[in-house]
Structures are given as C-alpha cells and as structure tokens.
Design a protein around this motif. Sequence first.
Motif, PDB file in Angstrom:
ATOM      1  N   PRO A 115      -8.523  -3.362  -2.168  1.00  0.00           N
ATOM      2  CA  PRO A 115      -9.032  -3.030  -0.827  1.00  0.00           C
ATOM      3  C   PRO A 115      -7.931  -2.459   0.057  1.00  0.00           C
ATOM      4  N   LEU A 116      -8.314  -1.476   0.856  1.00  0.00           N
ATOM      5  CA  LEU A 116      -7.341  -0.858   1.757  1.00  0.00           C
ATOM      6  C   LEU A 116      -6.968  -1.776   2.912  1.00  0.00           C
ATOM      7  N   SER A 117      -7.897  -2.596   3.305  1.00  0.00           N
ATOM      8  CA  SER A 117      -7.619  -3.528   4.402  1.00  0.00           C
ATOM      9  C   SER A 117      -7.331  -4.913   3.811  1.00  0.00           C
ATOM     10  N   PRO A 118      -6.258  -5.586   4.217  1.00  0.00           N
ATOM     11  CA  PRO A 118      -5.352  -5.228   5.325  1.00  0.00           C
ATOM     12  C   PRO A 118      -4.085  -4.510   4.876  1.00  0.00           C
ATOM     13  N   GLY A 119      -4.042  -4.048   3.590  1.00  0.00           N
ATOM     14  CA  GLY A 119      -2.812  -3.437   3.095  1.00  0.00           C
ATOM     15  C   GLY A 119      -2.406  -2.208   3.882  1.00  0.00           C
ATOM     16  N   ILE A 120      -3.382  -1.335   4.185  1.00  0.00           N
ATOM     17  CA  ILE A 120      -3.056  -0.124   4.928  1.00  0.00           C
ATOM     18  C   ILE A 120      -2.581  -0.459   6.334  1.00  0.00           C
ATOM     19  N   LEU A 121      -3.087  -1.577   6.882  1.00  0.00           N
ATOM     20  CA  LEU A 121      -2.639  -2.010   8.208  1.00  0.00           C
ATOM     21  C   LEU A 121      -1.179  -2.447   8.170  1.00  0.00           C
ATOM     22  N   TYR A 122      -0.798  -3.158   7.122  1.00  0.00           N
ATOM     23  CA  TYR A 122       0.596  -3.579   6.976  1.00  0.00           C
ATOM     24  C   TYR A 122       1.520  -2.370   6.809  1.00  0.00           C
ATOM     25  N   VAL A 123       1.063  -1.388   6.056  1.00  0.00           N
ATOM     26  CA  VAL A 123       1.869  -0.172   5.872  1.00  0.00           C
ATOM     27  C   VAL A 123       2.064   0.541   7.206  1.00  0.00           C
ATOM     28  N   GLY A 124       0.997   0.632   7.996  1.00  0.00           N
ATOM     29  CA  GLY A 124       1.114   1.277   9.302  1.00  0.00           C
ATOM     30  C   GLY A 124       2.041   0.529  10.241  1.00  0.00           C
ATOM     31  N   VAL A 125       1.955  -0.806  10.233  1.00  0.00           N
ATOM     32  CA  VAL A 125       2.829  -1.601  11.098  1.00  0.00           C
ATOM     33  C   VAL A 125       4.285  -1.445  10.682  1.00  0.00           C
ATOM     34  N   THR A 126       4.528  -1.406   9.374  1.00  0.00           N
ATOM     35  CA  THR A 126       5.904  -1.238   8.890  1.00  0.00           C
ATOM     36  C   THR A 126       6.462   0.124   9.288  1.00  0.00           C
ATOM     37  N   THR A 127       5.657   1.164   9.122  1.00  0.00           N
ATOM     38  CA  THR A 127       6.108   2.507   9.503  1.00  0.00           C
ATOM     39  C   THR A 127       6.348   2.591  11.004  1.00  0.00           C
ATOM     40  N   LEU A 128       5.458   1.993  11.790  1.00  0.00           N
ATOM     41  CA  LEU A 128       5.630   1.996  13.241  1.00  0.00           C
ATOM     42  C   LEU A 128       6.875   1.215  13.652  1.00  0.00           C
ATOM     43  N   THR A 129       7.179   0.169  12.919  1.00  0.00           N
ATOM     44  CA  THR A 129       8.403  -0.593  13.204  1.00  0.00           C
ATOM     45  C   THR A 129       9.638   0.275  13.025  1.00  0.00           C
ATOM     46  N   GLY A 130       9.644   1.090  11.971  1.00  0.00           N
ATOM     47  CA  GLY A 130      10.765   2.009  11.781  1.00  0.00           C
ATOM     48  C   GLY A 130      10.894   2.994  12.926  1.00  0.00           C
ATOM     49  N   SER A 131       9.758   3.462  13.455  1.00  0.00           N
ATOM     50  CA  SER A 131       9.813   4.383  14.593  1.00  0.00           C
ATOM     51  C   SER A 131      10.333   3.695  15.847  1.00  0.00           C
ATOM     52  N   VAL A 132       9.933   2.437  16.052  1.00  0.00           N
ATOM     53  CA  VAL A 132      10.388   1.706  17.238  1.00  0.00           C
ATOM     54  C   VAL A 132      11.881   1.423  17.162  1.00  0.00           C
ATOM     55  N   ILE A 133      12.358   1.087  15.986  1.00  0.00           N
ATOM     56  CA  ILE A 133      13.779   0.770  15.838  1.00  0.00           C
ATOM     57  C   ILE A 133      14.649   1.984  16.134  1.00  0.00           C
ATOM     58  N   THR A 134      14.198   3.150  15.730  1.00  0.00           N
ATOM     59  CA  THR A 134      15.020   4.366  15.854  1.00  0.00           C
ATOM     60  C   THR A 134      14.558   5.265  17.002  1.00  0.00           C
ATOM     61  N   SER A 153       7.012   0.476   1.808  1.00  0.00           N
ATOM     62  CA  SER A 153       5.930  -0.479   2.065  1.00  0.00           C
ATOM     63  C   SER A 153       4.652  -0.131   1.316  1.00  0.00           C
ATOM     64  N   LEU A 154       4.416   1.158   1.070  1.00  0.00           N
ATOM     65  CA  LEU A 154       3.175   1.550   0.396  1.00  0.00           C
ATOM     66  C   LEU A 154       3.087   0.984  -1.022  1.00  0.00           C
ATOM     67  N   PRO A 155       4.122   1.111  -1.859  1.00  0.00           N
ATOM     68  CA  PRO A 155       4.018   0.491  -3.191  1.00  0.00           C
ATOM     69  C   PRO A 155       3.968  -1.035  -3.141  1.00  0.00           C
ATOM     70  N   PHE A 156       4.491  -1.627  -2.084  1.00  0.00           N
ATOM     71  CA  PHE A 156       4.508  -3.088  -2.000  1.00  0.00           C
ATOM     72  C   PHE A 156       3.129  -3.637  -1.633  1.00  0.00           C
ATOM     73  N   PHE A 157       2.480  -3.041  -0.634  1.00  0.00           N
ATOM     74  CA  PHE A 157       1.188  -3.547  -0.174  1.00  0.00           C
ATOM     75  C   PHE A 157       0.006  -2.932  -0.924  1.00  0.00           C
ATOM     76  N   LEU A 158       0.142  -1.685  -1.392  1.00  0.00           N
ATOM     77  CA  LEU A 158      -0.932  -1.013  -2.139  1.00  0.00           C
ATOM     78  C   LEU A 158      -0.342  -0.414  -3.413  1.00  0.00           C
ATOM     79  N   PRO A 159      -0.017  -1.215  -4.384  1.00  0.00           N
ATOM     80  CA  PRO A 159       0.692  -0.692  -5.568  1.00  0.00           C
ATOM     81  C   PRO A 159      -0.146   0.269  -6.409  1.00  0.00           C
ATOM     82  N   LYS A 160      -1.428  -0.045  -6.636  1.00  0.00           N
ATOM     83  CA  LYS A 160      -2.254   0.808  -7.493  1.00  0.00           C
ATOM     84  C   LYS A 160      -2.564   2.144  -6.814  1.00  0.00           C
TER      85      LYS A 160
END
Length: 238
Positions: A115-134, A153-160
């Motif tokens: 399922p894409l949820s909540p994996g895609i949500l975690y990927v988005g939060v991780t990517t947004l965190t990188g934007s906030v840090i920099t 984060s994508l292979p970690f939360f949505l490996p397949k």
Amino acid sequence: MASRQFSVLGRRVLLGVGATTVAATITLQNRKLHLDGSAQIPSSKKLSIYPAPEPEILLIETHSELEQNIGKIREAATSAYFNARAKLQSEVNGWIEVEGAVEKKVKELIAPDEPLSPGILYVGVTTLTGSVITRNRSFPVRFLVPTTFLMLSLPFFLPKTSHNLNEYISDLEAHYFPAVAEQHAALGRAVSSARESLEAFYHSSNKAVREGVHNAEGKIQEYTGIKLQEPSGGSKKE
C-alpha cells in the motif's frame, strides 16, 4: 414642222405600245409560273422564321506579372504553414503517446501487495525535512539534500515500488537515451566492482588481522610461557 411633230409623236406611241406589251408579257409569265408552282424563290434569298443566333463571346482570363508573383508567394506560404502544422501535430501526438505510456507504466509499477499509504507519506515527510534543513543553504545543497533524502527513503518505505520504478526508468533510459544508459551501466559496474573489491579487501584484511593476532599470541606464549590460546582457538589470559 407638222411632219416633225408627227414623227416624234409616233415614236412615243411606239415606245408606249412596246413597253405595255413587254409588261403584259412579263405579267402573264409570272401568273403562269405562280399557277404551275414551277417557280421558287432561291433558297439563298429566303428569310428564316427563327431569330438569328447570337454570336458566342469567349472571355479569356489573363493575369499580370504582379498577380502571378503574389499567387506564387501565397502558395509557398500556405504550403509552409501546413507543413509546419503537420510537423508540430506529429510532435504533440508523440509526446502524448509517451505521456500515456508513462502513466500506464507507473500504474503497473505500483506493487499491489504494497500500500502507498502511509509509506508515500513518510517519503514526503523525509524529503520535506531535507528541504527544511537546507533552506538557508546554497542552491546546489538545497537541491541535492532533498533529492538524496528522497532516494534513500523511497527504497526504505516502499521497497517493491521503488524497485519496479528503478527498473522502468532504466528501460526507458536505455530506449530513449542509450548513451546515458551506457554511462549509468558502466558507473553501476564500477560501483559494484568497487564494492566487491572493498568487501574482498575487508574479508582478507580481517583474516590477515586474525592470523596476525593468532601468530602473535603463539609467539608470546612460546617465549613467555603464558598460555594465551585455548585448544579451541580462543584466547584466554590466566
């Protein structure tokens, strides 16, 4: 004098009688011909009962040299316009087909058992965190850090789904950009070879270190008499 007048009068009488005789003869002949029906008016002198046809007027259209030049320019411009329009439409249709193929393929790449949820949500939060840090960094850093977070984060939360997407991108790259795909393949082989070499070096170094430690323990035990090695190969200080 009297004889002269008589002579003139006689001539006039004779001329009158002759003219009368000729006229009477012609009249009798015309009546006879009319009654017999043998005399006809020549066809060339007959008048037609139909109106004479009007002569046909033929109009020939002619163009000046200026009109001919303008016509040629207009034809060339029209041909160029339609050719450009056809080429543009062909390019647009090609991009639409590519877009449709990508959309269809992305739907196929989503793993049905993942399922894409909540994996895609975690990927988005991780990517947004990188934007906030920099957010206060330079542009290259602000671009590379979120991208790196996304790729990690994508292979970690949505490996397949990540695996299927990577396979599709590789196939698409090999089809449309073979040179870039070859460079990526060469880079992948180099990274894989370096990783294998590093693993081999690690294992060989670890083995060499263990053998060195084992030999050193043996030498110390031989010269000092201190028993450092157990029969099982372990080390123990008495």
